[in-house]
Design a protein around this motif. Structure first.
Motif, mmCIF file in Angstrom:
data_model
loop_
_atom_site.group_PDB
_atom_site.id
_atom_site.type_symbol
_atom_site.label_atom_id
_atom_site.label_comp_id
_atom_site.label_asym_id
_atom_site.label_seq_id
_atom_site.Cartn_x
_atom_site.Cartn_y
_atom_site.Cartn_z
ATOM 1 N N GLU A 193 1.065 -1.010 -0.165
ATOM 2 C CA GLU A 193 -0.134 -0.232 0.088
ATOM 3 C C GLU A 193 0.770 1.419 -0.068
ATOM 4 N N GLY A 203 -2.768 3.807 -3.395
ATOM 5 C CA GLY A 203 -3.284 3.005 -4.311
ATOM 6 C C GLY A 203 -2.592 1.190 -3.923
ATOM 7 N N GLN A 204 -1.667 0.745 -4.491
ATOM 8 C CA GLN A 204 -1.000 -0.193 -4.089
ATOM 9 C C GLN A 204 0.000 -0.325 -5.014
ATOM 10 N N SER A 226 -4.277 -4.663 -7.610
ATOM 11 C CA SER A 226 -5.165 -4.108 -6.817
ATOM 12 C C SER A 226 -5.322 -5.635 -6.183
#
Ligand code: SAH
Length: 236
Positions: A193, A203-204, A226
């Motif tokens: 993350e 976001g990742q 994701s």
């Protein structure tokens, strides 16, 4: 999303991923051809999308499994030791095992893949999925694949050092203990993350962490993804 790779058979799915270069290496292609996704993703096995496997978990999309193998391939030689954290369905654990083990009776050193999940029902599911094929049963019976219920954020020091560590759920940080458990040389593939700078989620991203032969560490952020989060185990 590479949904256009979806197919009606396992072979067609792998051929489609290969044709659009999501699978680049012949070894990855062979390893994926050797595992029928229908044993791991019963509802729509040959769709290039993530699918629910219960307990809040998903089997990742085939193109993500291909990416993971492609990024790790240099470290997935026969004889290599691999840790698959968040093993879920067990699909990727099986593909990784195909890459690091060789045929019984071969003179090459035998590798091992350890799959870890913190939900014991999923560990049981992964074992029963793998038991659906003779080759999967052989990997389990020989001990070349082991599934363990544990918190993967701590790695699994009993099997360390690992040539490759794959993490299949998004971590809050690049857990240093996982880097410690890498062999030198070795590689970690981990979704992390991003820090949410001004209150917006960043976001990742997949991070590739290399431990070089001299023990020095190089970290690279490679692409956005994701994944379900790497968390505490749910209370039962
Ligand atoms: N590679 C798997 C991905 C499964 S989804 C597959 O394609 O089938 C992510 C998995 O991570 C879930 O099974 C979830 O139970 C597991 N997980 C989440 N947090 C974890 C933790 N702290 N330790 C171990 N496993 C964890």
């Amino acid at each position: 999303m590479a949904w256009y790779c979806s197919a009606s058979t396992n072979t067609e799915l792998v051929e489609n991923l290969s044709r659009v270069d999501l699978i680049k290496s012949e070894r990855v292609k062979e390893a994926m051809l050797g595992v029928d996704r229908a044993h791991y993703a019963p509802s729509r096995p040959y769709s290039d999308s993530p699918q629910s496997i219960g307990h809040g978990a998903t089997i990742s999309a085939p193109h993500m499994h291909a990416h993971a193998c492609e990024y790790l391939i240099e470290y997935l030689k026969p004889g290599a030791h691999v840790l698959d954290i968040g093993s879920g369905s067990g699909y990727l654990t099986h593909v990784l095992a195909n890459l690091v083990t060789s045929l019984p009776g071969s003179s090459e050193e035998q590798g091992q893949v350890i799959g870890i999940d913190h939900i014991s029902n999923l560990v049981d599911l992964a074992r029963s999925n793998m038991n659906k094929s003779a080759q999967g049963r052989e990997l389990l019976n020989s001990g070349q694949v082991k599934f363990i219920t544990a918190d993967g954020r701590l790695g699994w020091k009993e099997g360390a050092p690992y040539d490759a560590i794959h993490v299949g759920a998004a971590a809050e940080t690049l857990h240093p203990v996982l880097i410690e458990q890498l062999r030198a040389p070795g590689r970690l593939f981990i979704p992390v993350e991003s820090e949410s700078g001004s209150g917006f989620s960043g976001g990742q991203y997949i991070w590739i962490v290399d431990k070089r032969a001299d023990g020095s560490v190089r970290k690279e952020k490679v692409f956005q993804v994701s994944y379900v989060p790497l968390t505490n185990a749910p209370r039962s």
